[in-house]
Design a protein around this motif. Structure first.
Motif, PDB file in Angstrom:
ATOM      1  N   MET A   1       0.837  -1.208   0.000  1.00 36.16           N
ATOM      2  CA  MET A   1       0.000   0.000   0.000  1.00 36.16           C
ATOM      3  C   MET A   1       0.866   1.249   0.000  1.00 36.16           C
ATOM      4  N   VAL A   2       1.843   1.276   0.892  1.00 36.26           N
ATOM      5  CA  VAL A   2       2.721   2.441   0.976  1.00 36.26           C
ATOM      6  C   VAL A   2       3.450   2.632  -0.350  1.00 36.26           C
ATOM      7  N   ASP A   3       3.936   1.539  -0.917  1.00 37.14           N
ATOM      8  CA  ASP A   3       4.663   1.627  -2.184  1.00 37.14           C
ATOM      9  C   ASP A   3       3.793   2.205  -3.296  1.00 37.14           C
ATOM     10  N   HIS A   4       2.496   1.945  -3.265  1.00 35.50           N
ATOM     11  CA  HIS A   4       1.607   2.529  -4.268  1.00 35.50           C
ATOM     12  C   HIS A   4       1.702   4.050  -4.239  1.00 35.50           C
ATOM     13  N   PHE A   5       1.654   4.634  -3.048  1.00 32.01           N
ATOM     14  CA  PHE A   5       1.707   6.090  -2.921  1.00 32.01           C
ATOM     15  C   PHE A   5       3.066   6.635  -3.339  1.00 32.01           C
ATOM     16  N   VAL A   6       4.121   5.900  -3.023  1.00 28.46           N
ATOM     17  CA  VAL A   6       5.476   6.317  -3.400  1.00 28.46           C
ATOM     18  C   VAL A   6       5.634   6.260  -4.915  1.00 28.46           C
ATOM     19  N   SER A   7       5.320   5.125  -5.513  1.00 29.56           N
ATOM     20  CA  SER A   7       5.531   4.950  -6.952  1.00 29.56           C
ATOM     21  C   SER A   7       4.578   5.801  -7.786  1.00 29.56           C
ATOM     22  N   SER A   8       3.422   6.156  -7.230  1.00 26.60           N
ATOM     23  CA  SER A   8       2.460   7.005  -7.933  1.00 26.60           C
ATOM     24  C   SER A   8       2.716   8.490  -7.706  1.00 26.60           C
ATOM     25  N   ASP A   9       3.735   8.804  -6.913  1.00 26.89           N
ATOM     26  CA  ASP A   9       4.104  10.194  -6.604  1.00 26.89           C
ATOM     27  C   ASP A   9       2.935  10.987  -6.024  1.00 26.89           C
ATOM     28  N   LYS A  10       2.221  10.341  -5.100  1.00 22.22           N
ATOM     29  CA  LYS A  10       1.124  11.011  -4.404  1.00 22.22           C
ATOM     30  C   LYS A  10       1.656  11.621  -3.114  1.00 22.22           C
ATOM     31  N   PRO A  11       1.021  12.669  -2.598  1.00 23.01           N
ATOM     32  CA  PRO A  11       1.470  13.277  -1.348  1.00 23.01           C
ATOM     33  C   PRO A  11       1.449  12.278  -0.189  1.00 23.01           C
ATOM     34  N   ILE A  12       2.507  12.339   0.621  1.00 21.37           N
ATOM     35  CA  ILE A  12       2.634  11.501   1.808  1.00 21.37           C
ATOM     36  C   ILE A  12       3.053  12.397   2.966  1.00 21.37           C
ATOM     37  N   ALA A  13       2.359  12.253   4.093  1.00 24.14           N
ATOM     38  CA  ALA A  13       2.733  12.945   5.325  1.00 24.14           C
ATOM     39  C   ALA A  13       3.093  11.890   6.361  1.00 24.14           C
ATOM     40  N   ALA A  14       4.281  12.016   6.945  1.00 24.74           N
ATOM     41  CA  ALA A  14       4.715  11.084   7.991  1.00 24.74           C
ATOM     42  C   ALA A  14       5.265  11.904   9.140  1.00 24.74           C
ATOM     43  N   ILE A  15       4.979  11.466  10.348  1.00 25.57           N
ATOM     44  CA  ILE A  15       5.423  12.198  11.527  1.00 25.57           C
ATOM     45  C   ILE A  15       6.057  11.214  12.515  1.00 25.57           C
ATOM     46  N   CYS A  16       7.039  11.706  13.251  1.00 20.96           N
ATOM     47  CA  CYS A  16       7.665  10.958  14.334  1.00 20.96           C
ATOM     48  C   CYS A  16       8.267   9.650  13.811  1.00 20.96           C
ATOM     49  N   HIS A  17       7.821   8.520  14.305  1.00 21.46           N
ATOM     50  CA  HIS A  17       8.330   7.220  13.885  1.00 21.46           C
ATOM     51  C   HIS A  17       7.735   6.756  12.546  1.00 21.46           C
ATOM     52  N   GLY A  18       6.904   7.562  11.919  1.00 19.95           N
ATOM     53  CA  GLY A  18       6.328   7.214  10.621  1.00 19.95           C
ATOM     54  C   GLY A  18       7.385   6.931   9.569  1.00 19.95           C
ATOM     55  N   ALA A  19       8.555   7.546   9.707  1.00 17.38           N
ATOM     56  CA  ALA A  19       9.651   7.298   8.760  1.00 17.38           C
ATOM     57  C   ALA A  19      10.050   5.823   8.746  1.00 17.38           C
ATOM     58  N   GLN A  20       9.819   5.120   9.853  1.00 14.50           N
ATOM     59  CA  GLN A  20      10.152   3.688   9.897  1.00 14.50           C
ATOM     60  C   GLN A  20       9.328   2.887   8.892  1.00 14.50           C
ATOM     61  N   LEU A  21       8.125   3.337   8.613  1.00 19.04           N
ATOM     62  CA  LEU A  21       7.275   2.645   7.648  1.00 19.04           C
ATOM     63  C   LEU A  21       7.651   3.025   6.217  1.00 19.04           C
ATOM     64  N   LEU A  22       8.229   4.199   6.027  1.00 16.87           N
ATOM     65  CA  LEU A  22       8.654   4.624   4.697  1.00 16.87           C
ATOM     66  C   LEU A  22      10.020   4.062   4.307  1.00 16.87           C
ATOM     67  N   ALA A  23      10.877   3.835   5.283  1.00 21.76           N
ATOM     68  CA  ALA A  23      12.257   3.417   5.000  1.00 21.76           C
ATOM     69  C   ALA A  23      12.356   2.187   4.092  1.00 21.76           C
ATOM     70  N   PRO A  24      11.598   1.118   4.321  1.00 25.20           N
ATOM     71  CA  PRO A  24      11.768  -0.061   3.463  1.00 25.20           C
ATOM     72  C   PRO A  24      11.198   0.091   2.052  1.00 25.20           C
ATOM     73  N   THR A  25      10.513   1.183   1.758  1.00 24.07           N
ATOM     74  CA  THR A  25       9.878   1.351   0.446  1.00 24.07           C
ATOM     75  C   THR A  25      10.717   2.148  -0.536  1.00 24.07           C
ATOM     76  N   GLY A  26      11.819   2.743  -0.079  1.00 24.38           N
ATOM     77  CA  GLY A  26      12.617   3.606  -0.940  1.00 24.38           C
ATOM     78  C   GLY A  26      12.130   5.036  -0.969  1.00 24.38           C
ATOM     79  N   ALA A  27      11.086   5.345  -0.221  1.00 17.75           N
ATOM     80  CA  ALA A  27      10.494   6.686  -0.236  1.00 17.75           C
ATOM     81  C   ALA A  27      11.423   7.767   0.297  1.00 17.75           C
ATOM     82  N   LEU A  28      12.405   7.398   1.105  1.00 11.82           N
ATOM     83  CA  LEU A  28      13.271   8.395   1.738  1.00 11.82           C
ATOM     84  C   LEU A  28      14.521   8.690   0.916  1.00 11.82           C
ATOM     85  N   GLU A  29      14.794   7.901  -0.093  1.00 10.59           N
ATOM     86  CA  GLU A  29      16.000   8.030  -0.914  1.00 10.59           C
ATOM     87  C   GLU A  29      16.148   9.454  -1.462  1.00 10.59           C
ATOM     88  N   GLY A  30      17.236  10.119  -1.068  1.00 12.81           N
ATOM     89  CA  GLY A  30      17.540  11.455  -1.566  1.00 12.81           C
ATOM     90  C   GLY A  30      16.687  12.576  -1.007  1.00 12.81           C
TER      91      GLY A  30
END
Length: 190
Positions: free
Chosen positions: A105-134
């Protein structure tokens, strides 16, 4: 006021209370449709939340929060029908990232270039998807190493600030809600 946009919130037990409750209610008040889901749960089920306070200790303290009633069923969700994703913090992201359906599900938003808001430890859910790269990414300071290991550039900002990089809006913790939600809203209205 209706923005005709749908926002998906992925949460789980011991999500940070304010980081789920406040955006869930505030974004609805702004006219968005907001659905909160949790793996293996359906609309009407509840999850437990935790309140994280900053009381001068070396880390936050944790207290029981409110029970939160989910308003959508995880099994019924099609991420393609949503315009944006919001990921609250707390302890939920550390175990939600082990669920392959959540990562899809998360990867869908990343690969579709849709807005994503993450706060606090939310970055832990983004890290394995490649969303944080760069990306310049804020998170709770204990997650700085994960941001860096995932190819992001950790943004050490004030606890009341947020940062936007492309379509990703991040913040260190719930005291940043005014800045974080304002920046997310700005992405949603483009």
């Amino acid at each position: 006021m209706s923005h005709n946009k749908k926002i998906l919130i992925i949460c789980g037990d011991f999500v940070e209370d304010y980081e789920l409750m406040v955006p869930f209610q505030a974004l609805q008040a702004m006219g968005y449709t907001v659905d909160a889901i949790c793996p293996d749960k359906k609309a009407g089920d509840q999850i437990k939340t935790a309140i994280h306070d900053f009381e001068g200790d070396q880390t936050y303290s944790e207290k029981p929060g409110h029970n939160f009633t989910l308003n959508a069923s995880f099994a019924d969700i099609d991420p393609a029908s949503y315009d944006a994703l919001l990921i609250p913090g707390g302890r939920a992201p550390e175990y939600l990232r082990m669920n392959s359906q959540v990562l899809e599900m998360v990867d869908h938003f990343v690969s579709s270039d849709k807005p994503i808001a993450a706060i606090c430890h939310g970055a832990q859910l983004l890290a394995p998807t490649g969303a944080l790269e760069g990306k310049h990414v804020s998170a709770y300071p204990a997650c700085a190493a994960e941001v860096t290991l995932a190819g992001g550039k950790y943004a050490d900002i004030a606890v009341t600030d947020a940062i936007t990089d492309g379509k990703l809006v991040t913040a260190p913790a719930w005291p940043a809600h005014p800045a974080w939600l304002a920046q997310f809203h700005a992405l949603l209205t483009v």
